[in-house]
Design a protein around this motif. Structure first.
Motif, PDB file in Angstrom:
ATOM      1  N   GLU A 364       0.821  -1.202   0.000  1.00  0.00           N
ATOM      2  CA  GLU A 364       0.000   0.000   0.000  1.00  0.00           C
ATOM      3  C   GLU A 364       0.861   1.260   0.000  1.00  0.00           C
ATOM      4  N   GLY A 365       0.207   2.374  -0.342  1.00  0.00           N
ATOM      5  CA  GLY A 365       0.854   3.677  -0.270  1.00  0.00           C
ATOM      6  C   GLY A 365       1.895   3.897  -1.350  1.00  0.00           C
ATOM      7  N   PRO A 366       2.823   4.827  -1.123  1.00  0.00           N
ATOM      8  CA  PRO A 366       3.827   5.171  -2.135  1.00  0.00           C
ATOM      9  C   PRO A 366       4.684   3.989  -2.577  1.00  0.00           C
ATOM     10  N   ALA A 367       4.848   2.987  -1.700  1.00  0.00           N
ATOM     11  CA  ALA A 367       5.658   1.825  -2.075  1.00  0.00           C
ATOM     12  C   ALA A 367       4.993   0.986  -3.148  1.00  0.00           C
ATOM     13  N   GLY A 368       3.709   1.231  -3.426  1.00  0.00           N
ATOM     14  CA  GLY A 368       2.990   0.428  -4.393  1.00  0.00           C
ATOM     15  C   GLY A 368       3.621   0.426  -5.768  1.00  0.00           C
ATOM     16  N   ARG A 369       4.211   1.560  -6.172  1.00  0.00           N
ATOM     17  CA  ARG A 369       4.791   1.588  -7.517  1.00  0.00           C
ATOM     18  C   ARG A 369       5.979   0.642  -7.632  1.00  0.00           C
ATOM     19  N   LEU A 370       6.639   0.326  -6.514  1.00  0.00           N
ATOM     20  CA  LEU A 370       7.722  -0.649  -6.533  1.00  0.00           C
ATOM     21  C   LEU A 370       7.197  -2.062  -6.744  1.00  0.00           C
ATOM     22  N   ALA A 371       5.877  -2.229  -6.613  1.00  0.00           N
ATOM     23  CA  ALA A 371       5.229  -3.513  -6.880  1.00  0.00           C
ATOM     24  C   ALA A 371       4.411  -3.467  -8.167  1.00  0.00           C
ATOM     25  N   GLY A 372       4.567  -2.400  -8.940  1.00  0.00           N
ATOM     26  CA  GLY A 372       3.848  -2.278 -10.201  1.00  0.00           C
ATOM     27  C   GLY A 372       2.425  -1.792 -10.074  1.00  0.00           C
ATOM     28  N   VAL A 373       2.066  -1.211  -8.939  1.00  0.00           N
ATOM     29  CA  VAL A 373       0.709  -0.691  -8.752  1.00  0.00           C
ATOM     30  C   VAL A 373       0.614   0.672  -9.444  1.00  0.00           C
ATOM     31  N   PRO A 374      -0.292   0.844 -10.412  1.00  0.00           N
ATOM     32  CA  PRO A 374      -0.392   2.129 -11.117  1.00  0.00           C
ATOM     33  C   PRO A 374      -0.838   3.242 -10.175  1.00  0.00           C
ATOM     34  N   GLY A 375      -0.283   4.414 -10.374  1.00  0.00           N
ATOM     35  CA  GLY A 375      -0.637   5.554  -9.543  1.00  0.00           C
ATOM     36  C   GLY A 375      -0.602   6.844 -10.330  1.00  0.00           C
ATOM     37  N   PHE A 376      -0.847   7.949  -9.623  1.00  0.00           N
ATOM     38  CA  PHE A 376      -0.923   9.253 -10.274  1.00  0.00           C
ATOM     39  C   PHE A 376      -0.198  10.332  -9.469  1.00  0.00           C
ATOM     40  N   PHE A 377       0.700   9.911  -8.583  1.00  0.00           N
ATOM     41  CA  PHE A 377       1.368  10.858  -7.696  1.00  0.00           C
ATOM     42  C   PHE A 377       2.128  11.928  -8.471  1.00  0.00           C
ATOM     43  N   ALA A 378       2.684  11.561  -9.632  1.00  0.00           N
ATOM     44  CA  ALA A 378       3.489  12.512 -10.395  1.00  0.00           C
ATOM     45  C   ALA A 378       2.686  13.733 -10.843  1.00  0.00           C
ATOM     46  N   LEU A 379       1.353  13.585 -10.935  1.00  0.00           N
ATOM     47  CA  LEU A 379       0.523  14.719 -11.352  1.00  0.00           C
ATOM     48  C   LEU A 379       0.577  15.871 -10.357  1.00  0.00           C
ATOM     49  N   ASN A 380       0.915  15.574  -9.108  1.00  0.00           N
ATOM     50  CA  ASN A 380       0.943  16.626  -8.093  1.00  0.00           C
ATOM     51  C   ASN A 380       1.877  17.767  -8.475  1.00  0.00           C
ATOM     52  N   ALA A 381       2.964  17.438  -9.192  1.00  0.00           N
ATOM     53  CA  ALA A 381       3.935  18.470  -9.543  1.00  0.00           C
ATOM     54  C   ALA A 381       3.356  19.503 -10.502  1.00  0.00           C
ATOM     55  N   LEU A 382       2.269  19.172 -11.184  1.00  0.00           N
ATOM     56  CA  LEU A 382       1.694  20.115 -12.136  1.00  0.00           C
ATOM     57  C   LEU A 382       0.976  21.275 -11.455  1.00  0.00           C
ATOM     58  N   LYS A 383       0.899  21.247 -10.134  1.00  0.00           N
ATOM     59  CA  LYS A 383       0.349  22.383  -9.385  1.00  0.00           C
ATOM     60  C   LYS A 383       1.466  23.249  -8.782  1.00  0.00           C
ATOM     61  N   PHE A 384       2.705  22.868  -9.003  1.00  0.00           N
ATOM     62  CA  PHE A 384       3.817  23.563  -8.340  1.00  0.00           C
ATOM     63  C   PHE A 384       3.954  25.002  -8.811  1.00  0.00           C
ATOM     64  N   ARG A 385       3.877  25.211 -10.117  1.00  0.00           N
ATOM     65  CA  ARG A 385       4.139  26.546 -10.643  1.00  0.00           C
ATOM     66  C   ARG A 385       2.861  27.353 -10.838  1.00  0.00           C
ATOM     67  N   GLY A 386       1.709  26.747 -10.669  1.00  0.00           N
ATOM     68  CA  GLY A 386       0.444  27.438 -10.835  1.00  0.00           C
ATOM     69  C   GLY A 386      -0.674  26.442 -11.076  1.00  0.00           C
ATOM     70  N   ASP A 387      -1.890  26.957 -11.184  1.00  0.00           N
ATOM     71  CA  ASP A 387      -3.048  26.072 -11.350  1.00  0.00           C
ATOM     72  C   ASP A 387      -3.169  25.497 -12.754  1.00  0.00           C
ATOM     73  N   ASP A 388      -2.486  26.104 -13.711  1.00  0.00           N
ATOM     74  CA  ASP A 388      -2.582  25.645 -15.088  1.00  0.00           C
ATOM     75  C   ASP A 388      -1.179  25.410 -15.625  1.00  0.00           C
ATOM     76  N   CYS A 389      -0.530  24.426 -15.043  1.00  0.00           N
ATOM     77  CA  CYS A 389       0.880  24.196 -15.306  1.00  0.00           C
ATOM     78  C   CYS A 389       1.059  23.239 -16.481  1.00  0.00           C
TER      79      CYS A 389
END
Length: 530
Positions: A364-389
């Protein structure tokens, strides 16, 4: 195919014939909502990469029918699996007026063999689909997934995408393709050419020349089936995180990591990122800085103080096997990184709950990608520079050397600062090379930021190319530029690619311009690119 975009008469006639063979619901012609086939992060010249429409076949026979119409009218097709290649152009075509051949409705998981550990897939199968299939059936197999799980398994493998399990080199797991050539001929590679063979997804070689690699990042045919090796689920996983205190620790950390990867102590792709990259996935930049330029060093230091971060670099990777192996590998890793003053490493063990091994869904959690569990955590960075990054990805390949990593890091950091772009530095370590992944973030509504982001990518490609460092993957607008850099022996590789293109696709209808490979009639288009 001519170098110019298709005429309105050609387009109208072609769409009429396509609707007749595919049905109205499978054809999106001029006037339809085609926003799904635009680059969501378009900038400058890339905003001109627009299709005239799209077709969505459901079978090999329908793909062949589309090819017949395209050949008849000389209209280029741009093939996408699901069109989620964000940061590299999305589903947009390289040539204006092309018809997008969208394979998302060919989405069958044709076979999964648990004993031999493989799957046979159509292009529309997403990572989420394959994971759900394995989970629902309690199959003792793991897949590997990239940072975002919504894309095509087939498309990602063909683009040499990466994941984070021991099968994270996705292209290396390909075993057998079915390909429709431009003339409609259907070819099966390897053992798939032998009628009745049950070894198509087991043995890569076949008889005679091996051809699978011809269809990776190419425009020589349309892949309609792909065999992919899956990983037998292990007895356990230790998800590891290492922290290094100083920016200057990069060289030592990479050298230790490279040794551990080459010796296969660390079995999976390991991902290392700087503090800016880590923070960008969790907080908006405006919390500390709202200037138009790159964050100054003092701001980065304030972020570290505010968040209590005693480190500069974070490294994430997995260890796999039965518990005894996990413990032994972790001790070796600890001992190796202890040579770096202040380095800290932690590991969380995930062990099988029964005799069948560790199911990926148990991680479970962030370690899931090390087991091949698909996720979307990388999308969070698209809010770093603004709402329409938006973002462009810079992805060069380096030798797995600490000295090389530092040289590139310092160069890219300086160029990014000159262009007012925050440097989210990342290095993914395979056994022998590093992929330096730098998502160039910009506010899409800010014309100056958008222009600076494109100019930065252009500069990095050109300057590092002169130093023998090339990208393995490219945005549409930069495909020709990067292709030009692979110039040994007066562009002998490109001449070979063009000879293959002309032989296999004489009308030049398949994804013209992909990876800088143009058909004969339209090679002059190279002169008009970046």
């Amino acid at each position: 195919m001519s170098g110019a975009s298709p005429s309105s008469v050609q387009i109208s006639s072609a769409y009429g014939q396509l609707a007749a063979v595919l049905g109205e619901g499978a054809v999106l012609g001029p006037g339809s909502d085609l926003s799904a086939y635009e680059d969501p992060y378009a900038f400058g010249s890339s905003a001109g990469f627009r299709c005239s429409g799209a077709v969505l076949p459901k079978s090999v026979e329908e793909v062949r029918a589309v090819l017949a119409v395209a050949n008849r009218h000389g209209i280029p097709l741009w093939t996408v699996s699901t069109g989620r290649n964000l940061g590299y152009g999305g589903a947009a075509p390289r040539v204006n007026g092309a018809i997008v051949l969208d394979m998302q409705r060919m989405n069958r998981i044709l076979e999964v063999d648990e004993e031999h550990g493989y799957a046979l897939l159509e292009p529309g199968v997403r990572f989420l689909d394959l994971y759900g299939y394995l989970r629902e059936r309690r199959l003792k197999l793991w897949m590997s997934a990239p940072s975002l799980g919504w894309g095509s398994v087939v498309g990602n493998a063909l683009e040499r995408g990466i994941g984070y399990t021991p099968h994270g080199d996705h292209a290396a797991q390909i075993c057998g393709l079915e390909v429709v050539l431009a003339n409609g001929d259907v070819v099966r590679t390897g053992m798939g050419a032998l009628p009745g063979a049950n070894t198509w997804q087991i043995y890569k070689g076949g008889y005679g020349p091996s051809l699978d690699g011809l269809f990776l990042q190419s425009n020589f045919g349309i892949v309609t089936k792909l065999g992919l090796w899956l990983m037998p689920q292990p007895g356990g996983l230790t998800s590891c995180v290492a922290h290094f205190q100083r920016e200057s620790d990069l060289e030592a950390a990479i050298d230790v990591l490279a040794s551990l990867r080459r010796r296969q102590i660390i079995q999976s792709n390991a991902q290392m990122g700087n503090v800016v990259r880590e923070v960008a996935h969790r907080y908006p930049r405006s919390r500390w800085y709202d200037g138009p330029d790159a964050m100054p060093d003092e701001v980065i230091e304030k972020i570290r103080q505010d968040l209590g971060l005693g480190w500069w670099w974070t490294l994430r990777f997995g260890l796999y096997g039965d518990e005894e192996l996990l413990d032994a590998r972790f001790r070796i890793v600890q001992r190796a990184f202890s040579s770096i003053p202040g380095a800290e490493i932690t590991g969380q063990k995930h062990l099988a709950s029964g005799p069948d091994g560790l199911y990926a869904c148990e991680v479970e959690g962030p370690a899931g990608r090390l087991a091949g569990v698909p996720g979307f955590f990388a999308l969070n960075a698209l809010k770093f520079r603004g709402d329409d990054c938006g973002h462009l990805d810079f992805s060069p390949i380096l030798a797995s050397s600490g000295r090389e990593a530092v040289r590139v890091y310092e160069f890219v950091k300086a160029r990014a600062r000159e262009h007012g772009i925050d440097y989210l530095a990342g290095f993914t370590a395979s056994e022998r090379h590093l992929t330096h992944v730098f998502p160039i973030l910009y506010e899409k509504r800010d014309a100056e930021q958008t222009s600076n982001a494109a100019a930065l990518l252009d500069t990095l490609i050109k300057e590092l190319g002169k130093q023998g460092i090339g990208e393995y993957r490219a945005h549409l607008a930069f495909m020709d530029l990067i292709g030009d850099q692979y110039s040994f022996n007066m562009h002998a590789l490109r001449r070979l690619h063009e000879a293959l293109k002309d032989a296999l696709d004489p009308n030049g209808i398949l994804s013209p311009g992909k990876q800088g490979i143009w058909p004969a009639a339209s090679r002059r288009q190279r002169a008009g690119t970046r």
